[in-house]
Write a protein that holds these residues in place. Structure first.
Motif, PDB file in Angstrom:
ATOM      1  N   ARG A  82      19.969  -0.315  -0.391  1.00 17.08           N
ATOM      2  CA  ARG A  82      19.073  -1.153   0.593  1.00 17.08           C
ATOM      3  C   ARG A  82      17.669  -0.352   0.476  1.00 17.08           C
ATOM      4  N   MET A  83      17.264   0.065  -0.385  1.00 14.28           N
ATOM      5  CA  MET A  83      15.904   0.662  -0.606  1.00 14.28           C
ATOM      6  C   MET A  83      15.773   0.623  -2.146  1.00 14.28           C
ATOM      7  N   THR A  84      16.156  -1.034  -2.476  1.00 15.72           N
ATOM      8  CA  THR A  84      16.133  -1.042  -3.862  1.00 15.72           C
ATOM      9  C   THR A  84      14.266  -1.106  -4.241  1.00 15.72           C
ATOM     10  N   LYS A  85      14.403  -0.768  -5.827  1.00 15.91           N
ATOM     11  CA  LYS A  85      13.391  -0.930  -6.170  1.00 15.91           C
ATOM     12  C   LYS A  85      11.915  -2.444  -6.155  1.00 15.91           C
ATOM     13  N   GLU A  86      12.395  -3.075  -5.880  1.00 17.16           N
ATOM     14  CA  GLU A  86      12.060  -4.642  -5.482  1.00 17.16           C
ATOM     15  C   GLU A  86      12.219  -4.978  -4.315  1.00 17.16           C
ATOM     16  N   VAL A  87      12.489  -4.596  -3.218  1.00 15.46           N
ATOM     17  CA  VAL A  87      12.514  -4.559  -1.527  1.00 15.46           C
ATOM     18  C   VAL A  87      11.317  -3.660  -1.787  1.00 15.46           C
ATOM     19  N   ILE A  88      11.104  -2.062  -2.303  1.00 11.97           N
ATOM     20  CA  ILE A  88      10.222  -1.679  -1.604  1.00 11.97           C
ATOM     21  C   ILE A  88       8.327  -1.996  -2.604  1.00 11.97           C
ATOM     22  N   GLN A  89       8.550  -2.202  -3.599  1.00 12.94           N
ATOM     23  CA  GLN A  89       7.871  -3.351  -4.176  1.00 12.94           C
ATOM     24  C   GLN A  89       7.217  -4.675  -3.531  1.00 12.94           C
ATOM     25  N   ASN A  90       8.477  -5.367  -2.734  1.00 18.65           N
ATOM     26  CA  ASN A  90       8.325  -6.317  -2.486  1.00 18.65           C
ATOM     27  C   ASN A  90       7.123  -6.802  -0.962  1.00 18.65           C
ATOM     28  N   ALA A  91       8.174  -5.345  -0.307  1.00 22.73           N
ATOM     29  CA  ALA A  91       7.742  -5.496   0.987  1.00 22.73           C
ATOM     30  C   ALA A  91       7.191  -3.542   1.412  1.00 22.73           C
ATOM     31  N   MET A  92       8.149  -3.053   1.603  1.00 21.69           N
ATOM     32  CA  MET A  92       8.120  -1.654   1.818  1.00 21.69           C
ATOM     33  C   MET A  92       6.598  -0.893   1.901  1.00 21.69           C
ATOM     34  N   LYS A  93       6.308  -0.856   0.519  1.00 21.12           N
ATOM     35  CA  LYS A  93       5.015  -0.412   0.534  1.00 21.12           C
ATOM     36  C   LYS A  93       3.461  -0.862   1.389  1.00 21.12           C
ATOM     37  N   ASN A  94       3.610  -1.997   0.942  1.00 14.01           N
ATOM     38  CA  ASN A  94       2.737  -2.358   2.271  1.00 14.01           C
ATOM     39  C   ASN A  94       3.037  -2.076   3.675  1.00 14.01           C
ATOM     40  N   GLU A  95       4.105  -1.720   4.178  1.00 19.23           N
ATOM     41  CA  GLU A  95       4.024  -1.789   5.357  1.00 19.23           C
ATOM     42  C   GLU A  95       3.996  -0.458   5.498  1.00 19.23           C
ATOM     43  N   VAL A  96       4.414   0.574   4.684  1.00 18.72           N
ATOM     44  CA  VAL A  96       3.942   2.069   5.075  1.00 18.72           C
ATOM     45  C   VAL A  96       2.782   2.554   4.430  1.00 18.72           C
ATOM     46  N   VAL A  97       2.134   1.494   4.353  1.00 16.03           N
ATOM     47  CA  VAL A  97       0.611   1.568   4.106  1.00 16.03           C
ATOM     48  C   VAL A  97      -0.710   1.064   4.616  1.00 16.03           C
ATOM     49  N   GLU A  98      -0.337   0.425   5.225  1.00 16.06           N
ATOM     50  CA  GLU A  98      -0.374  -0.262   6.411  1.00 16.06           C
ATOM     51  C   GLU A  98      -0.414   0.758   7.874  1.00 16.06           C
ATOM     52  N   VAL A  99       0.642   1.203   8.473  1.00 12.94           N
ATOM     53  CA  VAL A  99       0.882   1.594   9.354  1.00 12.94           C
ATOM     54  C   VAL A  99      -0.063   3.288   9.112  1.00 12.94           C
ATOM     55  N   ALA A 100      -0.197   3.697   8.059  1.00 11.96           N
ATOM     56  CA  ALA A 100      -0.533   5.082   7.688  1.00 11.96           C
ATOM     57  C   ALA A 100      -2.385   4.636   7.441  1.00 11.96           C
ATOM     58  N   ALA A 101      -2.882   3.663   7.411  1.00 18.26           N
ATOM     59  CA  ALA A 101      -3.551   3.160   7.460  1.00 18.26           C
ATOM     60  C   ALA A 101      -4.246   3.462   9.159  1.00 18.26           C
ATOM     61  N   GLU A 102      -3.480   2.117   9.533  1.00 19.64           N
ATOM     62  CA  GLU A 102      -3.800   2.097  11.606  1.00 19.64           C
ATOM     63  C   GLU A 102      -3.575   3.690  11.966  1.00 19.64           C
ATOM     64  N   ILE A 103      -3.045   5.062  11.840  1.00 19.02           N
ATOM     65  CA  ILE A 103      -2.676   5.826  12.033  1.00 19.02           C
ATOM     66  C   ILE A 103      -4.449   6.347  11.841  1.00 19.02           C
ATOM     67  N   SER A 104      -4.643   7.193  10.231  1.00 19.79           N
ATOM     68  CA  SER A 104      -6.321   7.314  10.284  1.00 19.79           C
ATOM     69  C   SER A 104      -7.317   6.553  10.904  1.00 19.79           C
ATOM     70  N   ARG A 105      -7.163   5.384  11.024  1.00 20.03           N
ATOM     71  CA  ARG A 105      -8.004   4.619  12.019  1.00 20.03           C
ATOM     72  C   ARG A 105      -8.494   4.932  13.464  1.00 20.03           C
ATOM     73  N   ARG A 106      -6.492   5.897  13.869  1.00 24.50           N
ATOM     74  CA  ARG A 106      -7.040   6.418  14.811  1.00 24.50           C
ATOM     75  C   ARG A 106      -7.317   7.913  15.427  1.00 24.50           C
ATOM     76  N   LEU A 107      -7.168   8.445  13.867  1.00 21.40           N
ATOM     77  CA  LEU A 107      -7.575   9.360  14.207  1.00 21.40           C
ATOM     78  C   LEU A 107      -9.072   9.794  13.810  1.00 21.40           C
ATOM     79  N   GLY A 108      -9.799   8.501  13.818  1.00 16.76           N
ATOM     80  CA  GLY A 108     -11.335   8.400  13.569  1.00 16.76           C
ATOM     81  C   GLY A 108     -11.797   8.069  11.760  1.00 16.76           C
ATOM     82  N   TYR A 109     -11.159   8.185  11.319  1.00 15.48           N
ATOM     83  CA  TYR A 109     -11.294   7.744   9.507  1.00 15.48           C
ATOM     84  C   TYR A 109     -11.921   6.351   9.542  1.00 15.48           C
ATOM     85  N   ALA A 110     -13.200   6.091   8.959  1.00 14.00           N
ATOM     86  CA  ALA A 110     -13.552   4.675   8.479  1.00 14.00           C
ATOM     87  C   ALA A 110     -13.756   3.995   7.945  1.00 14.00           C
ATOM     88  N   GLY A 111     -13.201   5.165   6.363  1.00  8.48           N
ATOM     89  CA  GLY A 111     -13.453   4.757   4.909  1.00  8.48           C
ATOM     90  C   GLY A 111     -12.253   3.878   4.815  1.00  8.48           C
TER      91      GLY A 111
END
Length: 271
Positions: free
Chosen positions: A231-260
């Motif tokens: 299910r987690m093919t390389k195409e799925v990761i590159q086309n969608a999954m990596k962006n979803e993970v990065v976006e959620v990680a960034a939102e958690i970071s913002r809520r922890l006070g990271y502003a950069g």
């Protein structure tokens, strides 16, 4: 908690010093500490010297009194981040699992390994594959995506200590087991802002991970999406999954006070 039978006396005495100094905002002299602890001045001086070396105690140059050190403030900040981290991240991790339909993890770096502190199971299951992760479990850092993210924030000296101390054990035929190759991989992670585990920790399982940053910009954790490779093919990761993970990680970071900017920093920038 009951007092353990194997309590280390030096640590017990150091703890007592920290408690006493913390209770006296005007500072304390060696004489006062010696009297209250019932210990010789020489013993107290040795303990204070060791605590001062590591930053847990500081001495005022004028009064010669001892005060709590700034290292404790640093540790308090880290503890606060860790205590807030799970509470802040939990709804976002569940949202990521719902969206990706795969298993979501959050992990921290401890003693050269990753420790999983949150796990949200995939609603689709693992397709008959056994995923060994669980909250509290540890994994080698070099063979999993969350570990690579966290390793990428180490200084060069810290990374060398990790490689020398832990080694690069082979978990699957895909595991990166050579130091030079790992360094190249971590440089790639820094540049692109996420890490991949291409069946390197468990055969049949792929993962993609991104860093969670605290207010200072240092990594406090990493989150990942993991699932069966069919299910987690390389195409799925590159086309969608990596962006979803990065976006959620960034939102958690913002809520922890990271502003950069949400980008990976090089080892030279982290120290």
């Amino acid at each position: 908690m009951p007092k353990p039978n194997n309590l280390v006396q030096t640590i017990e005495r150091a703890s007592a010093i920290l408690d006493l100094v913390g209770d006296n905002p005007q500072g304390m002299s060696i004489r006062d500490l010696s009297a209250q602890l019932g210990l010789p001045k020489g013993t107290v001086h040795r303990l204070l010297s060791s605590l001062a070396y590591f930053g847990y105690i500081r001495q005022d140059a004028a009064s010669r009194n001892y005060y709590l050190g700034l290292k404790l403030l640093d540790l308090a900040g880290r503890l606060e981040s860790q205590l807030d981290l799970r509470k802040i991240a939990e709804p976002l991790l569940h949202g990521l699992a719902d969206k990706s339909k795969e298993t979501v993890h959050m992990a921290v770096f401890d003693q050269g390994e990753v420790v999983y502190i949150e796990k949200v199971e995939s609603p689709l299951g693992t397709g008959g594959l056994r995923m060994a992760s669980r909250v509290g479990a540890r994994n080698p850092a070099h063979s999993c995506a969350v570990g690579k993210v966290l390793l990428s924030y180490l200084s060069e000296d810290e990374l060398q200590d990790f490689i020398s101390g832990k080694g690069l054990a082979v978990r699957t035929p895909n595991t990166i087991s050579r130091a030079k190759a790992l360094r190249r991989e971590l440089q790639t992670v820094r540049v692109r802002g996420y890490a991949l585990d291409d069946e390197e920790n468990e055969e049949g399982i792929r993962c993609v991970a991104a860093p969670v940053l605290g207010s200072s910009g240092d990594s406090v954790a990493a989150i990942s999406v993991s699932g069966p490779a069919f299910r987690m093919t390389k195409e799925v990761i590159q086309n969608a999954m990596k962006n979803e993970v990065v976006e959620v990680a960034a939102e958690i970071s913002r809520r922890l006070g990271y502003a950069g900017p949400q980008r990976m920093r090089t080892a030279h920038e982290t120290k």
